[in-house]
Design a protein around this motif. Sequence first.
Motif, PDB file in Angstrom:
ATOM      1  N   ARG A  98       0.842  -1.206   0.000  1.00 24.47           N
ATOM      2  CA  ARG A  98       0.000   0.000   0.000  1.00 24.47           C
ATOM      3  C   ARG A  98       0.869   1.245   0.000  1.00 24.47           C
ATOM      4  O   ARG A  98       1.952   1.260   0.565  1.00 24.47           O
ATOM      5  CB  ARG A  98      -0.944  -0.032   1.188  1.00 24.47           C
ATOM      6  CG  ARG A  98      -1.959  -1.157   1.033  1.00 24.47           C
ATOM      7  CD  ARG A  98      -2.880  -1.272   2.228  1.00 24.47           C
ATOM      8  NE  ARG A  98      -3.679  -2.483   2.098  1.00 24.47           N
ATOM      9  CZ  ARG A  98      -5.000  -2.518   2.220  1.00 24.47           C
ATOM     10  NH1 ARG A  98      -5.671  -1.424   2.481  1.00 24.47           N
ATOM     11  NH2 ARG A  98      -5.646  -3.657   2.076  1.00 24.47           N
ATOM     12  N   ARG A  99       0.343   2.265  -0.643  1.00 20.06           N
ATOM     13  CA  ARG A  99       1.043   3.532  -0.763  1.00 20.06           C
ATOM     14  C   ARG A  99       0.013   4.655  -0.814  1.00 20.06           C
ATOM     15  O   ARG A  99      -1.186   4.400  -0.833  1.00 20.06           O
ATOM     16  CB  ARG A  99       1.938   3.544  -2.014  1.00 20.06           C
ATOM     17  CG  ARG A  99       1.172   3.268  -3.311  1.00 20.06           C
ATOM     18  CD  ARG A  99       1.819   3.819  -4.564  1.00 20.06           C
ATOM     19  NE  ARG A  99       1.835   5.263  -4.520  1.00 20.06           N
ATOM     20  CZ  ARG A  99       2.841   5.998  -4.957  1.00 20.06           C
ATOM     21  NH1 ARG A  99       3.916   5.459  -5.454  1.00 20.06           N
ATOM     22  NH2 ARG A  99       2.784   7.323  -4.893  1.00 20.06           N
ATOM     23  N   GLU A 100       0.477   5.890  -0.868  1.00 19.77           N
ATOM     24  CA  GLU A 100      -0.426   7.033  -0.978  1.00 19.77           C
ATOM     25  C   GLU A 100      -0.936   7.157  -2.415  1.00 19.77           C
ATOM     26  O   GLU A 100      -0.432   6.504  -3.326  1.00 19.77           O
ATOM     27  CB  GLU A 100       0.282   8.321  -0.530  1.00 19.77           C
ATOM     28  CG  GLU A 100       1.332   8.835  -1.485  1.00 19.77           C
ATOM     29  CD  GLU A 100       2.687   8.122  -1.389  1.00 19.77           C
ATOM     30  OE1 GLU A 100       3.528   8.361  -2.272  1.00 19.77           O
ATOM     31  OE2 GLU A 100       2.909   7.314  -0.471  1.00 19.77           O
ATOM     32  N   ALA A 101      -1.912   8.025  -2.591  1.00 18.34           N
ATOM     33  CA  ALA A 101      -2.448   8.287  -3.929  1.00 18.34           C
ATOM     34  C   ALA A 101      -1.313   8.743  -4.845  1.00 18.34           C
ATOM     35  O   ALA A 101      -0.316   9.311  -4.390  1.00 18.34           O
ATOM     36  CB  ALA A 101      -3.536   9.344  -3.856  1.00 18.34           C
ATOM     37  N   PHE A 102      -1.448   8.492  -6.130  1.00 21.10           N
ATOM     38  CA  PHE A 102      -0.411   8.841  -7.094  1.00 21.10           C
ATOM     39  C   PHE A 102      -1.056   9.456  -8.331  1.00 21.10           C
ATOM     40  O   PHE A 102      -2.271   9.399  -8.523  1.00 21.10           O
ATOM     41  CB  PHE A 102       0.430   7.610  -7.461  1.00 21.10           C
ATOM     42  CG  PHE A 102      -0.366   6.503  -8.108  1.00 21.10           C
ATOM     43  CD1 PHE A 102      -0.494   6.431  -9.491  1.00 21.10           C
ATOM     44  CD2 PHE A 102      -1.000   5.542  -7.334  1.00 21.10           C
ATOM     45  CE1 PHE A 102      -1.234   5.424 -10.082  1.00 21.10           C
ATOM     46  CE2 PHE A 102      -1.737   4.519  -7.920  1.00 21.10           C
ATOM     47  CZ  PHE A 102      -1.858   4.464  -9.294  1.00 21.10           C
ATOM     48  N   ALA A 103      -0.213  10.047  -9.172  1.00 22.60           N
ATOM     49  CA  ALA A 103      -0.638  10.662 -10.438  1.00 22.60           C
ATOM     50  C   ALA A 103      -1.798  11.627 -10.177  1.00 22.60           C
ATOM     51  O   ALA A 103      -1.703  12.464  -9.286  1.00 22.60           O
ATOM     52  CB  ALA A 103      -0.973   9.593 -11.467  1.00 22.60           C
ATOM     53  N   ASP A 104      -2.891  11.485 -10.933  1.00 20.83           N
ATOM     54  CA  ASP A 104      -4.015  12.402 -10.808  1.00 20.83           C
ATOM     55  C   ASP A 104      -5.047  11.961  -9.775  1.00 20.83           C
ATOM     56  O   ASP A 104      -6.078  12.615  -9.629  1.00 20.83           O
ATOM     57  CB  ASP A 104      -4.715  12.563 -12.164  1.00 20.83           C
ATOM     58  CG  ASP A 104      -3.824  13.249 -13.185  1.00 20.83           C
ATOM     59  OD1 ASP A 104      -2.930  14.018 -12.785  1.00 20.83           O
ATOM     60  OD2 ASP A 104      -4.024  13.009 -14.396  1.00 20.83           O
ATOM     61  N   TYR A 105      -4.795  10.863  -9.089  1.00 25.96           N
ATOM     62  CA  TYR A 105      -5.735  10.387  -8.079  1.00 25.96           C
ATOM     63  C   TYR A 105      -5.699  11.298  -6.857  1.00 25.96           C
ATOM     64  O   TYR A 105      -4.640  11.785  -6.460  1.00 25.96           O
ATOM     65  CB  TYR A 105      -5.381   8.969  -7.622  1.00 25.96           C
ATOM     66  CG  TYR A 105      -5.606   7.910  -8.656  1.00 25.96           C
ATOM     67  CD1 TYR A 105      -6.883   7.447  -8.941  1.00 25.96           C
ATOM     68  CD2 TYR A 105      -4.528   7.361  -9.345  1.00 25.96           C
ATOM     69  CE1 TYR A 105      -7.082   6.463  -9.896  1.00 25.96           C
ATOM     70  CE2 TYR A 105      -4.717   6.375 -10.294  1.00 25.96           C
ATOM     71  CZ  TYR A 105      -5.994   5.930 -10.569  1.00 25.96           C
ATOM     72  OH  TYR A 105      -6.196   4.955 -11.508  1.00 25.96           O
ATOM     73  N   LEU A 106      -6.863  11.477  -6.260  1.00 27.94           N
ATOM     74  CA  LEU A 106      -6.969  12.178  -4.989  1.00 27.94           C
ATOM     75  C   LEU A 106      -7.175  11.134  -3.904  1.00 27.94           C
ATOM     76  O   LEU A 106      -7.728  10.058  -4.170  1.00 27.94           O
ATOM     77  CB  LEU A 106      -8.159  13.142  -5.016  1.00 27.94           C
ATOM     78  CG  LEU A 106      -8.089  14.254  -6.061  1.00 27.94           C
ATOM     79  CD1 LEU A 106      -9.381  15.053  -6.072  1.00 27.94           C
ATOM     80  CD2 LEU A 106      -6.888  15.156  -5.788  1.00 27.94           C
ATOM     81  N   PRO A 107      -6.746  11.425  -2.685  1.00 31.24           N
ATOM     82  CA  PRO A 107      -7.041  10.489  -1.602  1.00 31.24           C
ATOM     83  C   PRO A 107      -8.548  10.231  -1.549  1.00 31.24           C
ATOM     84  O   PRO A 107      -9.355  11.144  -1.730  1.00 31.24           O
ATOM     85  CB  PRO A 107      -6.561  11.227  -0.355  1.00 31.24           C
ATOM     86  CG  PRO A 107      -5.516  12.176  -0.860  1.00 31.24           C
ATOM     87  CD  PRO A 107      -6.010  12.594  -2.232  1.00 31.24           C
ATOM     88  N   ASP A 108      -8.922   8.973  -1.360  1.00 25.54           N
ATOM     89  CA  ASP A 108     -10.328   8.573  -1.368  1.00 25.54           C
ATOM     90  C   ASP A 108     -10.472   7.459  -0.336  1.00 25.54           C
ATOM     91  O   ASP A 108      -9.783   6.441  -0.438  1.00 25.54           O
ATOM     92  CB  ASP A 108     -10.702   8.072  -2.763  1.00 25.54           C
ATOM     93  CG  ASP A 108     -12.162   7.671  -2.899  1.00 25.54           C
ATOM     94  OD1 ASP A 108     -12.840   7.425  -1.881  1.00 25.54           O
ATOM     95  OD2 ASP A 108     -12.633   7.569  -4.051  1.00 25.54           O
ATOM     96  N   PRO A 109     -11.353   7.613   0.638  1.00 27.49           N
ATOM     97  CA  PRO A 109     -11.494   6.558   1.653  1.00 27.49           C
ATOM     98  C   PRO A 109     -11.999   5.237   1.077  1.00 27.49           C
ATOM     99  O   PRO A 109     -11.910   4.211   1.740  1.00 27.49           O
ATOM    100  CB  PRO A 109     -12.492   7.151   2.651  1.00 27.49           C
ATOM    101  CG  PRO A 109     -13.229   8.204   1.889  1.00 27.49           C
ATOM    102  CD  PRO A 109     -12.264   8.732   0.868  1.00 27.49           C
TER     103      PRO A 109
END
Length: 153
Positions: A131-142
């Motif tokens: 698992r990692r943080e959001a990347f590219a154009d993705y926004l954090p999303d629960p």
Amino acid sequence: MTFHISLEDPGQPDVLKLLADGEAYGAALYPAESNHYLPIDALRAAHVRFVVARDDHGQAVGTGAIALNHGWAELKRMWVAPAARGRGLSRMLLANLEARATSAGIFVIRLETGIENHEALGLYERSGYIRREAFADYLPDPLSVFMEKTFRD
């Protein structure tokens, strides 16, 4: 039963049906803003490798794509028809797409999937994705899980 995986056009009627089934599954679990599907035209882009798995009868039973970017790739549109599950096809599709990325000189693969996609999460974790943080154009999303796997070059 054996499966044959090859590069194919995503616009074929039997493949479109699989893609629509995958989208319907996602729509039943998540709101539209949490589903991130590449449309057919994007699946045909030069930097995307779209594969189809077919059974011994030539029926399309699985799909997957890898979008090659500068220094990393993104796994997209993995879907296996329910009738073909439990036979290792998801692992075979994933391995095929990983091999396509590494043969293109890309050694980092990222993906986004949903928190309710337990089978997919298990597959990716067993295959070495973390698992990692959001990347590219993705926004954090629960409702999203972002993952990555690094290969040695």
